[in-house]
Design an enzyme around this catalytic site. Sequence first.
Site, short mmCIF file in Angstrom:
data_model
loop_
_atom_site.label_atom_id
_atom_site.label_comp_id
_atom_site.label_asym_id
_atom_site.label_seq_id
_atom_site.Cartn_x
_atom_site.Cartn_y
_atom_site.Cartn_z
CB CYS A 1 0.39 1.93 4.05
SG CYS A 1 -1.34 1.43 3.96
CB CYS B 1 -0.93 -0.06 1.22
SG CYS B 1 -1.64 1.51 1.73
#
Length: 143
Positions: free
Chosen positions: A71, A68
């Site tokens: 993230c 991600c």
Amino acid sequence: MTALKVTCLDCGQVNRVPEAKLSQGPKCGTCGARLIDGKPHEIDLRTLEKAAKTDDLPLVVDFWAPWCGPCRMMAPQYATAAGQLEGRARLVKLNTEDHPQAGARYGIRGIPMLAAFKGGREAARQAGAMPAPQIVDWVTRAV
Ligand SMILES: [Zn+2]
């Protein structure tokens, strides 16, 4: 003197820490690990469930995964926020790729997602990446 229950993120032992000692680098009575060090520790689902249920000191979780992008972008911001919130809340991370059961357990629809736990229950959650000042702000209001 008020003592707060704080779960050791290394061994899972629940420690009682006097409020006045929160900022003095308290250590786990069982394994000697620092209980509060202003760093976002990576924890597993079992430790998260225990600490979220038990701890008197607010706990914030960043649900993330290595694939991600947002993230990974937020990681250094989250680390900065963890340092600034030291003694007020513990910031931890849970890798949802390593612990896929977390998605169903906490009803996660997208990551990154932050959840704040206080007094044994979820106090707030927030989806999407945030810069450090916004994380600090959000945590301060949530707990
Ligand atoms: Zn320990």
